[in-house]
Write a protein that holds these residues in place. Structure first.
Motif, PDB file in Angstrom:
ATOM      1  N   CYS A   1      -4.262  63.216  46.329  1.00 16.85           N
ATOM      2  CA  CYS A   1      -4.468  63.720  47.681  1.00 16.85           C
ATOM      3  C   CYS A   1      -4.285  65.235  47.679  1.00 16.85           C
ATOM      4  O   CYS A   1      -3.302  65.745  47.148  1.00 16.85           O
ATOM      5  N   LYS A   2      -5.220  65.948  48.291  1.00 15.59           N
ATOM      6  CA  LYS A   2      -5.124  67.405  48.375  1.00 15.59           C
ATOM      7  C   LYS A   2      -4.036  67.840  49.355  1.00 15.59           C
ATOM      8  O   LYS A   2      -3.588  68.970  49.307  1.00 15.59           O
ATOM      9  N   GLU A   3      -3.616  66.965  50.235  1.00 17.58           N
ATOM     10  CA  GLU A   3      -2.592  67.296  51.227  1.00 17.58           C
ATOM     11  C   GLU A   3      -1.180  67.211  50.659  1.00 17.58           C
ATOM     12  O   GLU A   3      -0.395  68.124  50.807  1.00 17.58           O
ATOM     13  N   CYS A   4      -0.869  66.081  50.029  1.00 21.06           N
ATOM     14  CA  CYS A   4       0.510  65.879  49.559  1.00 21.06           C
ATOM     15  C   CYS A   4       0.649  65.964  48.035  1.00 21.06           C
ATOM     16  O   CYS A   4       1.750  66.051  47.517  1.00 21.06           O
TER      17      CYS A   4
ATOM     18  N   ALA B   1       5.505  54.360  52.303  1.00 22.59           N
ATOM     19  CA  ALA B   1       4.634  55.530  52.181  1.00 22.59           C
ATOM     20  C   ALA B   1       3.748  55.670  53.416  1.00 22.59           C
ATOM     21  O   ALA B   1       3.387  54.680  54.055  1.00 22.59           O
ATOM     22  N   VAL B   2       3.405  56.914  53.722  1.00 27.37           N
ATOM     23  CA  VAL B   2       2.491  57.193  54.826  1.00 27.37           C
ATOM     24  C   VAL B   2       1.468  58.226  54.384  1.00 27.37           C
ATOM     25  O   VAL B   2       1.719  59.053  53.512  1.00 27.37           O
ATOM     26  N   CYS B   3       0.313  58.180  54.994  1.00 29.44           N
ATOM     27  CA  CYS B   3      -0.718  59.170  54.743  1.00 29.44           C
ATOM     28  C   CYS B   3      -0.279  60.489  55.382  1.00 29.44           C
ATOM     29  O   CYS B   3       0.155  60.488  56.543  1.00 29.44           O
ATOM     30  N   PRO B   4      -0.390  61.596  54.666  1.00 29.46           N
ATOM     31  CA  PRO B   4       0.062  62.869  55.214  1.00 29.46           C
ATOM     32  C   PRO B   4      -0.766  63.368  56.403  1.00 29.46           C
ATOM     33  O   PRO B   4      -0.325  64.223  57.144  1.00 29.46           O
ATOM     34  N   ILE B   5      -1.961  62.801  56.584  1.00 33.58           N
ATOM     35  CA  ILE B   5      -2.767  63.211  57.747  1.00 33.58           C
ATOM     36  C   ILE B   5      -2.958  62.045  58.720  1.00 33.58           C
ATOM     37  O   ILE B   5      -3.821  62.083  59.590  1.00 33.58           O
ATOM     38  N   GLY B   6      -2.128  61.001  58.573  1.00 33.28           N
ATOM     39  CA  GLY B   6      -2.063  59.916  59.548  1.00 33.28           C
ATOM     40  C   GLY B   6      -3.182  58.906  59.537  1.00 33.28           C
ATOM     41  O   GLY B   6      -3.388  58.205  60.535  1.00 33.28           O
ATOM     42  N   LYS B   7      -3.885  58.762  58.432  1.00 32.04           N
ATOM     43  CA  LYS B   7      -4.992  57.787  58.386  1.00 32.04           C
ATOM     44  C   LYS B   7      -4.518  56.360  58.175  1.00 32.04           C
ATOM     45  O   LYS B   7      -5.222  55.417  58.481  1.00 32.04           O
ATOM     46  N   TRP B   8      -3.303  56.190  57.618  1.00 34.75           N
ATOM     47  CA  TRP B   8      -2.721  54.845  57.470  1.00 34.75           C
ATOM     48  C   TRP B   8      -1.216  54.935  57.530  1.00 34.75           C
ATOM     49  O   TRP B   8      -0.607  55.936  57.440  1.00 34.75           O
TER      50      TRP B   8
END
Length: 75
Positions: A52-55, A68-75
């Motif tokens: 992931c380019k975010e985290c 775990a969570v998606c850093p941009i809130g997708k899941w």
């Protein structure tokens, strides 16, 4: 907020070493597959490394951790 603090915020409470921790809660195979399917469709995923380019996490592994969570809130 400095870059390190921002990175830690995006990472969430999970850490890469949670994958080797036998006490870390695992997501069901179905949930992990659904999460990864979302990641595969995301433009923020580096397809070659599955990162992931975010985290910066390797999403084929992060999706398997229950907390775990998606850093941009997708899941």
């Amino acid at each position: 907020m400095n870059a390190w603090q921002e990175y830690k915020k995006k990472l969430g409470t999970t850490r890469p070493w949670d994958m080797v921790n036998p006490l870390a809660n695992r997501a069901s195979d179905e949930l992990a597959a659904k999460r990864y399917e979302i990641c595969e469709a995301c433009p923020r995923l580096v397809k070659l490394t599955k990162q992931c380019k975010e985290c910066g996490c390797f999403m084929n592994m992060k999706t398997k951790l229950a907390e775990a969570v998606c850093p941009i809130g997708k899941w």
